[in-house]
Design an enzyme around this catalytic site. Structure first.
Site, PDB file in Angstrom:
ATOM      1  CD  GLU A  81      46.986  35.808 -14.207  1.00  0.00           C
ATOM      2  OE1 GLU A  81      48.199  36.030 -14.073  1.00  0.00           O
ATOM      3  OE2 GLU A  81      46.208  36.591 -14.772  1.00  0.00           O
ATOM      4  CE  LYS A 258      50.168  39.457 -14.667  1.00  0.00           C
ATOM      5  NZ  LYS A 258      49.221  38.380 -14.981  1.00  0.00           N
ATOM      6  CG  ASP A 274      67.747  33.098 -13.058  1.00  0.00           C
ATOM      7  OD1 ASP A 274      66.742  33.694 -12.624  1.00  0.00           O
ATOM      8  OD2 ASP A 274      68.909  33.378 -12.694  1.00  0.00           O
ATOM      9  CG  HIS A 371      40.704  36.410 -15.911  1.00  0.00           C
ATOM     10  ND1 HIS A 371      40.633  36.529 -14.558  1.00  0.00           N
ATOM     11  CD2 HIS A 371      42.000  36.177 -16.195  1.00  0.00           C
ATOM     12  CE1 HIS A 371      41.840  36.378 -14.056  1.00  0.00           C
ATOM     13  NE2 HIS A 371      42.685  36.168 -15.025  1.00  0.00           N
TER      14      HIS A 371
HETATM   15  P1  HMG Z   1      36.297  30.873 -25.183  1.00  0.00           P
HETATM   16  O1  HMG Z   1      35.912  31.575 -26.414  1.00  0.00           O
HETATM   17  O2  HMG Z   1      35.291  30.655 -24.131  1.00  0.00           O
HETATM   18  O3  HMG Z   1      36.979  29.503 -25.556  1.00  0.00           O
HETATM   19  O4  HMG Z   1      37.550  31.642 -24.569  1.00  0.00           O
HETATM   20  P2  HMG Z   1      36.335  28.304 -26.365  1.00  0.00           P
HETATM   21  O5  HMG Z   1      35.550  27.487 -25.396  1.00  0.00           O
HETATM   22  O6  HMG Z   1      35.660  28.798 -27.614  1.00  0.00           O
HETATM   23  O7  HMG Z   1      37.629  27.487 -26.784  1.00  0.00           O
HETATM   24  C1  HMG Z   1      38.559  27.983 -27.751  1.00  0.00           C
HETATM   25  C2  HMG Z   1      39.924  27.406 -27.437  1.00  0.00           C
HETATM   26  O8  HMG Z   1      40.413  28.024 -26.246  1.00  0.00           O
HETATM   27  C3  HMG Z   1      39.889  25.899 -27.137  1.00  0.00           C
HETATM   28  O9  HMG Z   1      40.017  25.210 -28.356  1.00  0.00           O
HETATM   29  C4  HMG Z   1      41.078  25.739 -26.226  1.00  0.00           C
HETATM   30  O10 HMG Z   1      42.254  25.631 -26.965  1.00  0.00           O
HETATM   31  C5  HMG Z   1      41.074  27.041 -25.439  1.00  0.00           C
HETATM   32  P3  HMG Z   1      39.927  23.599 -28.411  1.00  0.00           P
HETATM   33  O11 HMG Z   1      41.256  23.100 -27.949  1.00  0.00           O
HETATM   34  O12 HMG Z   1      38.826  23.203 -27.475  1.00  0.00           O
HETATM   35  O13 HMG Z   1      39.688  23.279 -29.823  1.00  0.00           O
HETATM   36  N1  HMG Z   1      40.307  26.896 -24.190  1.00  0.00           N
HETATM   37  C6  HMG Z   1      40.661  26.101 -23.162  1.00  0.00           C
HETATM   38  N2  HMG Z   1      41.707  25.281 -22.985  1.00  0.00           N
HETATM   39  C7  HMG Z   1      41.795  24.620 -21.826  1.00  0.00           C
HETATM   40  N3  HMG Z   1      40.854  24.719 -20.844  1.00  0.00           N
HETATM   41  C8  HMG Z   1      39.796  25.518 -20.982  1.00  0.00           C
HETATM   42  C9  HMG Z   1      39.664  26.253 -22.181  1.00  0.00           C
HETATM   43  N4  HMG Z   1      38.735  27.116 -22.636  1.00  0.00           N
HETATM   44  C10 HMG Z   1      39.144  27.493 -23.869  1.00  0.00           C
HETATM   45  N5  HMG Z   1      38.899  25.597 -19.996  1.00  0.00           N
HETATM   46  C11 HMG Z   1      39.233  32.222 -23.032  1.00  0.00           C
HETATM   47  C12 HMG Z   1      37.890  31.543 -23.219  1.00  0.00           C
HETATM   48  C13 HMG Z   1      39.550  32.321 -21.560  1.00  0.00           C
HETATM   49  C14 HMG Z   1      40.325  31.404 -23.717  1.00  0.00           C
HETATM   50  C15 HMG Z   1      39.151  33.650 -23.713  1.00  0.00           C
HETATM   51  O14 HMG Z   1      38.113  34.367 -23.120  1.00  0.00           O
HETATM   52  C16 HMG Z   1      40.423  34.427 -23.627  1.00  0.00           C
HETATM   53  O15 HMG Z   1      41.377  34.168 -24.346  1.00  0.00           O
HETATM   54  N6  HMG Z   1      40.477  35.445 -22.751  1.00  0.00           N
HETATM   55  C17 HMG Z   1      41.672  36.191 -22.494  1.00  0.00           C
HETATM   56  C18 HMG Z   1      42.224  35.701 -21.184  1.00  0.00           C
HETATM   57  C19 HMG Z   1      43.645  36.148 -20.924  1.00  0.00           C
HETATM   58  O16 HMG Z   1      44.286  36.790 -21.720  1.00  0.00           O
HETATM   59  N7  HMG Z   1      44.165  35.759 -19.787  1.00  0.00           N
HETATM   60  C20 HMG Z   1      45.485  36.098 -19.367  1.00  0.00           C
HETATM   61  C21 HMG Z   1      45.441  36.675 -17.999  1.00  0.00           C
HETATM   62  S1  HMG Z   1      44.849  38.299 -18.021  1.00  0.00           S
HETATM   63  C22 HMG Z   1      46.224  39.259 -17.569  1.00  0.00           C
HETATM   64  O17 HMG Z   1      46.731  39.114 -16.507  1.00  0.00           O
HETATM   65  C23 HMG Z   1      46.953  40.088 -18.571  1.00  0.00           C
HETATM   66  C24 HMG Z   1      46.394  41.439 -19.011  1.00  0.00           C
HETATM   67  O18 HMG Z   1      46.368  42.409 -17.996  1.00  0.00           O
HETATM   68  C25 HMG Z   1      47.395  41.846 -20.061  1.00  0.00           C
HETATM   69  C26 HMG Z   1      47.075  43.103 -20.773  1.00  0.00           C
HETATM   70  O19 HMG Z   1      46.443  43.997 -20.181  1.00  0.00           O
HETATM   71  O20 HMG Z   1      47.521  43.186 -21.944  1.00  0.00           O
HETATM   72  C27 HMG Z   1      45.023  41.292 -19.550  1.00  0.00           C
END
Ligand code: HMG
Length: 434
Positions: A81, A258, A274, A371
């Protein structure tokens, strides 16, 4: 901030390999193995399961910026994901800069169950087992769990439960408590229970129906705590509200959990543990008070935001796939863990951090923005874009996302269709940029 993996997310894959080599995390052979797609030899698969026809490959990434109990740790995550690894890293970076993560494991024993479906003399049953429990423990340790005893573990206790059946009769359950040291313990505890079947039958005159471990291990709970200093009061209040939502509403609790498991499962998979057993235990624990609830809790303490996670996370660092699968061995090497408890503590910490990342996004910009920012590449490929078309389609999708705040595969297909139409109606030299 003295952190070797700072800027890792901006590196190309080749540069990432170089970093893993120069920091001594992996050897050249290990990097080559990963670079060439990992495990190919099907004979190992034949040892794990039946009717093997191939391997199912998942992407393996590493989440950065984690400092857990004062130790810098790179987190291997096998998951399909988008945004999980990025969100874990981003949130770990926040905590590293403004707080800390601490963890612990309470308890040592896993649980095996021996069922007597219908007790004939239920008043005597408990008495007899408890009277002879030291002898039963000693026999089980001598005959079956001697390997664990040598390492400081083994069978430590035996308890009895009598349950009311719907037909008015009584069911007897013997709980066998085993300290499985660094093994997950499923095999040994099942063997211990099966070994005890005969002595229990002859002691009690009752008939044992079945023997198996329980995945609801309330006797060994892993706990993690995140403390963040000087958090924006508005953000902290929103995260506290989001946490309360998951605490009191099972519909929200399921999704919250989740999100926690987004951090947990990828490490279990990467280390060959596991994950079905952990999932089953975690969900049963989440419902232990009679209603399904959140595995995490976030609350304010002055200007601090504090988060807590607790659940049974029974994992192993010896035996099974963990020590046989070369990629799992590599994941263990990346983690540099010394015991099953340490692995379990890291997993709890990542689950809690992952939860915070999702809650922060949900209570501020919403989940779609980040996302989708990362999901755009998947949509681009899903629409069928070729290598040279990818940058253009991605850029257009980013523009659409910024404008409309949402995006879908049909947008990607539409952008690609337009691009190809545009190309076919123009001479080559005017479209070379795509
Ligand atoms: P951003 O602000 O665009 O990130 O966030 P950034 O470009 O400012 O970078 C900050 C840091 O994020 C980076 O620091 C990286 O560590 C990391 P650095 O190392 O560069 O000094 N980072 C990345 N690492 C690797 N590859 C990349 C990358 N981009 C940033 N391409 C971000 C973007 C997606 C991280 C932010 O918007 C975020 O955290 N969103 C939340 C996303 C999330 O939680 N996803 C999980 C799946 S959603 C789900 O299924 C669960 C849910 O239903 C659970 C619930 O309801 O509670 C939501």
């Amino acid at each position: 901030m003295n952190e070797p993996f700072q800027g890792f997310s901006k590196l190309t894959r080749q540069e990432r390999y170089q970093k893993l080599l120069s920091t001594g995390v992996l050897s050249r052979e290990e990097v080559e193995y990963l670079e060439h797609g990992g495990l190919k030899d099907l004979s190992l698969g034949e040892k794990f399961i039946e009717n093997v026809i191939g391997y199912f490959q998942l992407p393996l990434g590493v989440a950065t910026h984690f400092r857990i109990d004062g130790k810098d740790i790179l987190i291997p995550m096998a998951v399909e994901e988008t945004s999980i690894v990025a969100a874990a890293s981003k949130t770990a970076k926040w905590i590293r800069e403004s707080g800390f993560i601490q963890t612990r494991v309470d308890g040592h024993e896993i649980i095996g169950q021996i069922q007597i479906a219908v007790l004939h003399k239920y008043d005597l049953f408990s008495k007899v087992i408890l009277e002879h429990k030291l002898r039963l423990i000693e026999m089980a340790n001598r005959e079956v769990a001697f390997g664990l005893v040598k390492r400081g573990g083994g069978v430590t206790d035996i308890n009895v439960r009598v349950l009311d059946r719907p037909d008015g009769l009584k069911m007897g359950i013997v709980h066998v408590m085993v300290n499985s040291c660094d093994a997950m313990g499923a095999n040994v505890i099942n063997q211990v229970c099966e070994f005890l079947k005969e002595p229990i039958e002859s002691l009690t005159g009752e008939k044992v129906t079945m023997c198996i471990l329980s995945n609801l291990v309330t006797s060994k709970i892993t706990k993690a705590e995140v403390v963040l200093e000087k958090v924006d009061p508005e953000l902290a209040a929103k995260i506290e509200e989001a946490s309360l939502f998951a605490e009191i509403d099972p519909y929200r609790a399921a999704t919250n959990n989740k999100g926690v498991l987004n951090g947990i499962d990828p490490i279990l998979i990467a280390t060959g543990n596991d994950w079905r057993a952990v999932e089953a235990g975690v969900h049963a624990y989440a419902a232990r008070k009679g209603a399904y609830s959140s595995l995490t809790r976030w609350f304010r303490e002055g200007s601090r935001l504090v988060g807590r996670f607790e659940a049974p996370l029974i994992v192993g660092t010896v035996g099974g796939v963990t020590t046989l699968h070369p990629t799992a061995k590599m994941a263990m090497k990346i983690l540099q863990v010394e015991s099953a408890n340490e692995l379990s503590r890291i997993i709890a910490a990542v689950g809690l951090v992952q939860n915070l990342g999702a809650l922060k996004a949900l209570t501020t910009v919403g989940i779609i923005e980040g996302h989708m920012k990362l999901h755009i590449k998947n949509l681009t490929l899903g629409a069928g874009a070729e290598e040279k078309e990818i940058p253009y389609v991605q850029k257009r999708l980013e523009e659409i996302l910024a404008l409309r705040k949402r995006i879908s595969l049909s947008n990607a297909i539409e952008v690609l269709r337009e691009l190809r139409l545009q190309r076919s109606s123009k001479p080559d030299h005017e479209t070379h940029h795509v």
